[in-house]
Design a protein around this motif. Structure first.
Motif, PDB file in Angstrom:
ATOM      1  N   MET A   1      47.064  34.580  51.642  1.00  0.00           N
ATOM      2  CA  MET A   1      45.908  34.553  50.756  1.00  0.00           C
ATOM      3  C   MET A   1      44.635  34.651  51.585  1.00  0.00           C
ATOM      4  SD  MET A   1      45.911  30.467  49.860  1.00  0.00           S
ATOM      5  CE  MET A   1      44.258  30.412  49.189  1.00  0.00           C
ATOM      6  N   THR A   2      43.552  35.075  50.944  1.00  0.00           N
ATOM      7  CA  THR A   2      42.232  35.077  51.559  1.00  0.00           C
ATOM      8  C   THR A   2      41.404  33.969  50.921  1.00  0.00           C
ATOM      9  OG1 THR A   2      42.282  37.444  52.040  1.00  0.00           O
ATOM     10  CG2 THR A   2      40.120  36.410  51.946  1.00  0.00           C
ATOM     11  N   THR A   3      40.869  33.075  51.745  1.00  0.00           N
ATOM     12  CA  THR A   3      40.077  31.969  51.221  1.00  0.00           C
ATOM     13  C   THR A   3      38.649  32.417  50.960  1.00  0.00           C
ATOM     14  OG1 THR A   3      39.529  31.204  53.444  1.00  0.00           O
ATOM     15  CG2 THR A   3      41.473  30.252  52.412  1.00  0.00           C
ATOM     16  N   HIS A   4      38.006  31.755  50.016  1.00  0.00           N
ATOM     17  CA  HIS A   4      36.645  32.099  49.618  1.00  0.00           C
ATOM     18  C   HIS A   4      35.744  30.867  49.683  1.00  0.00           C
ATOM     19  CE1 HIS A   4      37.572  36.083  47.726  1.00  0.00           C
ATOM     20  NE2 HIS A   4      38.778  35.546  47.792  1.00  0.00           N
ATOM     21  N   THR A   5      34.466  31.109  49.975  1.00  0.00           N
ATOM     22  CA  THR A   5      33.490  30.011  49.985  1.00  0.00           C
ATOM     23  C   THR A   5      32.207  30.414  49.278  1.00  0.00           C
ATOM     24  OG1 THR A   5      32.699  30.762  52.149  1.00  0.00           O
ATOM     25  CG2 THR A   5      34.367  29.037  52.140  1.00  0.00           C
ATOM     26  N   GLN A   6      32.257  31.426  48.417  1.00  0.00           N
ATOM     27  CA  GLN A   6      31.036  31.934  47.804  1.00  0.00           C
ATOM     28  C   GLN A   6      30.494  31.040  46.698  1.00  0.00           C
ATOM     29  OE1 GLN A   6      31.928  35.947  46.546  1.00  0.00           O
ATOM     30  NE2 GLN A   6      30.899  36.784  48.324  1.00  0.00           N
ATOM     31  N   SER A   7      31.372  30.385  45.984  1.00  0.00           N
ATOM     32  CA  SER A   7      30.907  29.607  44.845  1.00  0.00           C
ATOM     33  C   SER A   7      31.733  28.337  44.719  1.00  0.00           C
ATOM     34  CB  SER A   7      31.041  30.419  43.548  1.00  0.00           C
ATOM     35  OG  SER A   7      32.416  30.603  43.234  1.00  0.00           O
ATOM     36  N   PHE A   8      31.257  27.438  43.891  1.00  0.00           N
ATOM     37  CA  PHE A   8      31.972  26.188  43.674  1.00  0.00           C
ATOM     38  C   PHE A   8      33.356  26.462  43.111  1.00  0.00           C
ATOM     39  CE2 PHE A   8      33.388  22.947  40.670  1.00  0.00           C
ATOM     40  CZ  PHE A   8      33.487  21.854  41.504  1.00  0.00           C
ATOM     41  N   PHE A   9      33.449  27.382  42.125  1.00  0.00           N
ATOM     42  CA  PHE A   9      34.736  27.669  41.506  1.00  0.00           C
ATOM     43  C   PHE A   9      35.720  28.223  42.524  1.00  0.00           C
ATOM     44  CE2 PHE A   9      37.632  30.818  39.699  1.00  0.00           C
ATOM     45  CZ  PHE A   9      38.383  30.002  38.870  1.00  0.00           C
TER      46      PHE A   9
ATOM     47  N   TYR B   1      51.293  38.409  48.851  1.00  0.00           N
ATOM     48  CA  TYR B   1      49.855  38.238  49.068  1.00  0.00           C
ATOM     49  C   TYR B   1      49.165  38.045  47.734  1.00  0.00           C
ATOM     50  CZ  TYR B   1      44.997  39.124  50.254  1.00  0.00           C
ATOM     51  OH  TYR B   1      43.640  39.004  50.404  1.00  0.00           O
ATOM     52  N   SER B   2      48.542  36.897  47.561  1.00  0.00           N
ATOM     53  CA  SER B   2      47.802  36.587  46.337  1.00  0.00           C
ATOM     54  C   SER B   2      46.425  37.233  46.399  1.00  0.00           C
ATOM     55  CB  SER B   2      47.664  35.064  46.190  1.00  0.00           C
ATOM     56  OG  SER B   2      46.826  34.743  45.109  1.00  0.00           O
ATOM     57  N   THR B   3      46.123  38.112  45.446  1.00  0.00           N
ATOM     58  CA  THR B   3      44.866  38.847  45.472  1.00  0.00           C
ATOM     59  C   THR B   3      44.046  38.590  44.216  1.00  0.00           C
ATOM     60  OG1 THR B   3      43.867  41.053  45.452  1.00  0.00           O
ATOM     61  CG2 THR B   3      46.080  40.861  44.539  1.00  0.00           C
ATOM     62  N   ASP B   4      42.718  38.521  44.403  1.00  0.00           N
ATOM     63  CA  ASP B   4      41.805  38.423  43.268  1.00  0.00           C
ATOM     64  C   ASP B   4      41.183  39.781  42.956  1.00  0.00           C
ATOM     65  OD1 ASP B   4      40.189  38.704  45.412  1.00  0.00           O
ATOM     66  OD2 ASP B   4      39.137  36.804  45.203  1.00  0.00           O
ATOM     67  N   LEU B   5      41.721  40.840  43.580  1.00  0.00           N
ATOM     68  CA  LEU B   5      41.357  42.229  43.289  1.00  0.00           C
ATOM     69  C   LEU B   5      39.957  42.622  43.742  1.00  0.00           C
ATOM     70  CD1 LEU B   5      42.884  42.559  39.689  1.00  0.00           C
ATOM     71  CD2 LEU B   5      43.938  43.088  41.902  1.00  0.00           C
TER      72      LEU B   5
ATOM     73  N   HIS C   1      48.858  39.256  41.463  1.00  0.00           N
ATOM     74  CA  HIS C   1      47.648  38.820  40.772  1.00  0.00           C
ATOM     75  C   HIS C   1      48.062  38.070  39.514  1.00  0.00           C
ATOM     76  CE1 HIS C   1      43.516  38.688  39.408  1.00  0.00           C
ATOM     77  NE2 HIS C   1      43.927  39.101  38.227  1.00  0.00           N
ATOM     78  N   VAL C   2      47.448  36.911  39.311  1.00  0.00           N
ATOM     79  CA  VAL C   2      47.732  36.105  38.123  1.00  0.00           C
ATOM     80  C   VAL C   2      46.579  36.244  37.144  1.00  0.00           C
ATOM     81  CG1 VAL C   2      48.287  33.817  37.237  1.00  0.00           C
ATOM     82  CG2 VAL C   2      49.038  34.472  39.528  1.00  0.00           C
ATOM     83  N   GLY C   3      46.870  36.781  35.965  1.00  0.00           N
ATOM     84  CA  GLY C   3      45.855  36.923  34.926  1.00  0.00           C
ATOM     85  C   GLY C   3      45.929  35.805  33.913  1.00  0.00           C
TER      86      GLY C   3
ATOM     87  N   HIS D   1      45.337  49.252  37.675  1.00  0.00           N
ATOM     88  CA  HIS D   1      44.700  50.329  38.432  1.00  0.00           C
ATOM     89  C   HIS D   1      44.189  49.812  39.779  1.00  0.00           C
ATOM     90  CE1 HIS D   1      42.456  53.962  39.312  1.00  0.00           C
ATOM     91  NE2 HIS D   1      41.347  53.256  39.452  1.00  0.00           N
ATOM     92  N   LYS D   2      43.566  48.635  39.780  1.00  0.00           N
ATOM     93  CA  LYS D   2      43.063  48.040  41.028  1.00  0.00           C
ATOM     94  C   LYS D   2      44.218  47.684  41.965  1.00  0.00           C
ATOM     95  CE  LYS D   2      38.695  46.094  39.331  1.00  0.00           C
ATOM     96  NZ  LYS D   2      37.913  44.855  39.137  1.00  0.00           N
ATOM     97  N   LEU D   3      45.303  47.162  41.411  1.00  0.00           N
ATOM     98  CA  LEU D   3      46.461  46.828  42.239  1.00  0.00           C
ATOM     99  C   LEU D   3      47.060  48.085  42.878  1.00  0.00           C
ATOM    100  CD1 LEU D   3      48.109  44.134  39.951  1.00  0.00           C
ATOM    101  CD2 LEU D   3      47.386  43.762  42.317  1.00  0.00           C
ATOM    102  N   ASN D   4      47.111  49.163  42.108  1.00  0.00           N
ATOM    103  CA  ASN D   4      47.606  50.431  42.647  1.00  0.00           C
ATOM    104  C   ASN D   4      46.733  50.930  43.792  1.00  0.00           C
ATOM    105  OD1 ASN D   4      50.065  51.548  41.649  1.00  0.00           O
ATOM    106  ND2 ASN D   4      49.132  51.639  39.616  1.00  0.00           N
ATOM    107  N   LYS D   5      45.400  50.800  43.643  1.00  0.00           N
ATOM    108  CA  LYS D   5      44.483  51.231  44.690  1.00  0.00           C
ATOM    109  C   LYS D   5      44.687  50.400  45.956  1.00  0.00           C
ATOM    110  CE  LYS D   5      40.244  52.369  44.010  1.00  0.00           C
ATOM    111  NZ  LYS D   5      38.815  52.342  43.615  1.00  0.00           N
ATOM    112  N   LEU D   6      44.864  49.094  45.783  1.00  0.00           N
ATOM    113  CA  LEU D   6      45.112  48.241  46.945  1.00  0.00           C
ATOM    114  C   LEU D   6      46.437  48.602  47.604  1.00  0.00           C
ATOM    115  CD1 LEU D   6      43.956  44.737  45.642  1.00  0.00           C
ATOM    116  CD2 LEU D   6      42.870  46.109  47.419  1.00  0.00           C
TER     117      LEU D   6
END
Length: 305
Positions: free
Chosen positions: A250-258, A160-164, A190-192, A206-211
């Motif tokens: 993955m979860t798709t997003h539509t909040q911004s152009f990026f 699962y690809s996550t943006d945290l 997560h890809v940094g 830390h965020k990955l551990n919480k998830l």
């Protein structure tokens, strides 16, 4: 329990998506619904019972009946080949006039659809793919099964690809349910960006551990990977090729152009080049799980639908 919608084109390429959907349906006690479409010759496009001569209407109805009967016969052969021809289908085979995109999206607007399972052809560019059109327009989770995939019944690992961010919660609950069905492991990825500071890396871990704590699976069945690459797309593509999971989610997003550009690019890449089934969740349909995030830090309990 909501239905699983299976769009098909009456070719044998649809068998894998039918088998996959049937297995999920059996273990979730869900109904499945087959949907197919057809398009009449353009000459009949503007016909109606008031202004169209009767012989033309009769010809239209005759052609339409022949098309529907033929598609029903082909569909039943596909169901038999998939090993579920003995199921009691009744009205769960839907055949409508219209383009595949129009018919599928109209069915998706119904409240009783909880998952879409459909095949995708790897050799077709994503911009020309019906599956890609459905992914862009669906608030319902979509499982795309490549016609070349050998993994539809062998999902032993899920990436699962996550943006945290909080939009992961619905996906994680549903993925845990899917992992239990297939007895699969889940890897959060997560890809940094290269050059991240030590502090940034620590925060991300830390965020990955919480998830990870929110996934209702035993510890040995879940883990996370934090990798770095020049671009997120390069990192994801490389990781998927190396790990070769049974399912990419993955979860798709539509909040911004990026976000829109990034997730459309990723979806195009996966659909066009991967032999791995892809499961997408839509961020716009997650409020219930975001509320749960603020109420508790315990593992998320969610059915696949």
């Amino acid at each position: 329990m909501k239905k699983i919608l299976i769009p098909i084109d009456a070719s044998y390429d649809s068998v894998k998506s039918i088998i996959t959907a049937a297995e999920i349906a059996k273990k979730n006690k869900a109904e499945i619904c087959i949907v197919n479409s057809y398009e009449l010759p353009k000459i009949f496009g503007e016909t109606n019972s008031f202004s169209t001569p009767y012989p033309v209407l009769r010809l239209k109805h005759s052609i339409e009946k022949n098309i529907i009967d033929s598609l029903k016969t082909k569909t039943k052969k596909l169901l038999s080949k998939a090993g579920i021809g003995s199921w009691n289908w009744k009205d769960d085979i839907i055949i409508k006039n219209g383009t595949p995109k129009e018919v599928i999206i109209s069915e998706l607007k119904k409240d009783d659809v909880g998952l879409v399972v459909m095949e995708t052809r790897n050799h077709i560019e994503a911009k020309d793919s019906i599956t890609y059109d459905v992914l862009k327009n669906s608030n319902t989770p979509v499982l795309a099964v490549p016609t070349m995939s050998s993994k539809c019944n062998k999902i032993k690992s899920i990436v699962y690809s996550t943006d945290l961010n909080h939009s992961n919660n619905e996906a994680l609950g549903k993925l845990a349910n899917l992992a239990k069905i297939y007895d699969a492991d889940i890897t959060l990825l997560h890809v940094g960006e290269r050059g991240d500071s030590a502090i940034s890396t620590k925060r991300k871990k830390h965020k990955l551990n919480k998830l990870l704590l929110r996934i209702p699976l035993k510890n040995e069945r879940k883990n996370f990977k934090l990798i770095y690459a020049d671009t997120a797309l390069d990192g994801l593509n490389r990781f998927v090729k190396v790990m070769n999971p049974g399912l990419f989610a993955m979860t798709t997003h539509t909040q911004s152009f990026f976000q829109t550009f990034f997730h459309e690019s990723l979806t195009k890449l996966i659909l066009a080049k991967s032999n791995i089934p892809v499961l997408t969740f839509n961020k716009d349909n997650i409020s219930e799980y975001n509320n749960q995030l603020h109420r508790t830090i315990s593992p998320i309990q969610a059915s696949l639908f």
